[in-house]
Design an enzyme around this catalytic site. Structure first.
Site, mmCIF file in Angstrom:
data_model
loop_
_atom_site.group_PDB
_atom_site.id
_atom_site.type_symbol
_atom_site.label_atom_id
_atom_site.label_comp_id
_atom_site.label_asym_id
_atom_site.label_seq_id
_atom_site.Cartn_x
_atom_site.Cartn_y
_atom_site.Cartn_z
ATOM 1 N N TYR A 107 0.948 -1.577 -0.120
ATOM 2 C CA TYR A 107 -0.131 -0.175 0.143
ATOM 3 C C TYR A 107 0.892 1.756 -0.293
ATOM 4 O O TYR A 107 2.048 1.332 0.798
ATOM 5 C CB TYR A 107 -0.618 -0.105 1.114
ATOM 6 C CG TYR A 107 -1.945 1.351 1.572
ATOM 7 C CD1 TYR A 107 -2.857 1.844 0.673
ATOM 8 C CD2 TYR A 107 -1.914 1.713 2.887
ATOM 9 C CE1 TYR A 107 -3.562 2.606 0.340
ATOM 10 C CE2 TYR A 107 -2.789 2.983 2.412
ATOM 11 C CZ TYR A 107 -3.457 3.478 2.036
ATOM 12 O OH TYR A 107 -4.137 4.454 2.349
ATOM 13 N N ASP A 150 -2.062 -1.598 -4.285
ATOM 14 C CA ASP A 150 -2.739 -0.096 -4.137
ATOM 15 C C ASP A 150 -1.271 0.320 -4.445
ATOM 16 O O ASP A 150 -0.437 1.095 -3.047
ATOM 17 C CB ASP A 150 -3.878 0.388 -2.997
ATOM 18 C CG ASP A 150 -4.317 1.487 -3.791
ATOM 19 O OD1 ASP A 150 -3.646 2.524 -4.662
ATOM 20 O OD2 ASP A 150 -5.126 2.371 -2.765
ATOM 21 N N HIS A 253 -12.590 1.692 -3.998
ATOM 22 C CA HIS A 253 -11.279 0.999 -4.955
ATOM 23 C C HIS A 253 -12.184 -0.782 -5.670
ATOM 24 O O HIS A 253 -12.946 -1.457 -5.198
ATOM 25 C CB HIS A 253 -9.975 0.392 -4.497
ATOM 26 C CG HIS A 253 -9.186 1.517 -4.267
ATOM 27 N ND1 HIS A 253 -8.111 1.519 -5.330
ATOM 28 C CD2 HIS A 253 -9.274 2.442 -3.227
ATOM 29 C CE1 HIS A 253 -7.224 2.442 -4.380
ATOM 30 N NE2 HIS A 253 -8.075 3.640 -3.432
#
Length: 262
Positions: A107, A150, A253
């Site tokens: 992330y 991500d 998302h």
């Protein structure tokens, strides 16, 4: 043996545990990597996931922020984590499947609103984080590995709804794209999603700020699945589950999936 892997910024695993279970039921990926869990490990709703077959967990939690988890039907060994840029954040964890494949779940920091590290500390942290990722992969030279998460950067012109309008917007600025490209080159990573879907607009994130995200379709491809070149040819069937963005009380998302024959 083929296995399917999914990555999803869930934006609070406790708030959206039912959505995670819905994805597990409808899509049943063998491995599900979550980001932005926003929960300490001991409070993650892992028992509910285990009832659906996801009995193996490698995760790092953090109260209210960040947090990454690998939920697996397949046995997986905890391979540790790295605190890139010394932020003290739960932003990376790695696990190794029994077939020897190492999965890195990332992330990457979002980087704030202004793409200028002199006025925005968060943007500087993002660039430093990516630089340390690059240096680590250059030193370690990963093999038989998959990187997901991500990454908070949409690198290609067709990864955003309007390339020219977003050139000065954090997540698509040239300096961020250059930093991400350097990470990719250092680890000899192949962008699996674009290997399988090489042409056309493709997004995995749509802002909550849009009153009708689906019709406006002002998306960005921030979520990625990469693989080292030694196994990239075994990947196929990549998908972005756009419809999940329209589920009740969704994350902003959508999940991204790929299947590997290894």
């Amino acid at each position: 043996m083929p296995f399917t892997l999914a990555t999803w910024n869930i934006n609070s695993v406790r708030l959206r545990a039912a959505l995670v279970q819905q994805l597990m039921t409808e899509e049943a990926p063998d491995v599900l990597c979550l980001q932005e869990c926003k929960s300490p490990l001991e409070l993650m709703p892992l028992e509910g996931f285990a009832t659906l077959g996801y009995t193996h967990v490698v995760a790092r939690g953090q109260k209210g922020y960040n947090g990454v988890a690998i939920l697996s039907k397949l046995p997986i060994e905890d391979m540790g984590d790295k605190d890139f840029a010394s932020l003290g954040h739960a932003r990376h964890v790695a696990g190794r499947l029994e077939n020897g494949v190492v999965i890195h779940n990332f992330y990457v920091p979002a980087g704030g609103d202004k793409p200028d590290r002199t006025v925005n500390e968060k943007f500087g942290q993002k660039l430093d984080y990516l630089t340390e990722m690059r240096d680590w992969f250059h030193a370690e030279r990963p093999e038989k590995a998959i990187l997901v998460g991500d990454l908070n950067i949409a690198p290609r012109e067709d990864d955003v709804w309007d390339h020219k309008k977003l050139l000065k917007i954090v997540s698509h600025t040239p300096i961020e794209v250059d930093h991400l490209s350097a990470v990719q080159e250092a680890g000899n990573w192949v962008d699996i999603t674009r290997q399988d879907i090489p042409q056309g607009k493709l997004y995995s994130w749509w802002s909550y700020r849009s009153p009708d995200w689906d019709a406006a379709d002002k998306g960005r491809r921030l979520d990625h699945i990469w693989a080292t070149s030694d196994i990239s040819a075994s990947a196929h069937s990549s998908r972005v589950l756009r419809a999940v963005r329209g589920w009740e009380q969704p994350s902003d998302h959508a999940p991204v999936l790929a299947t590997f024959d290894l």
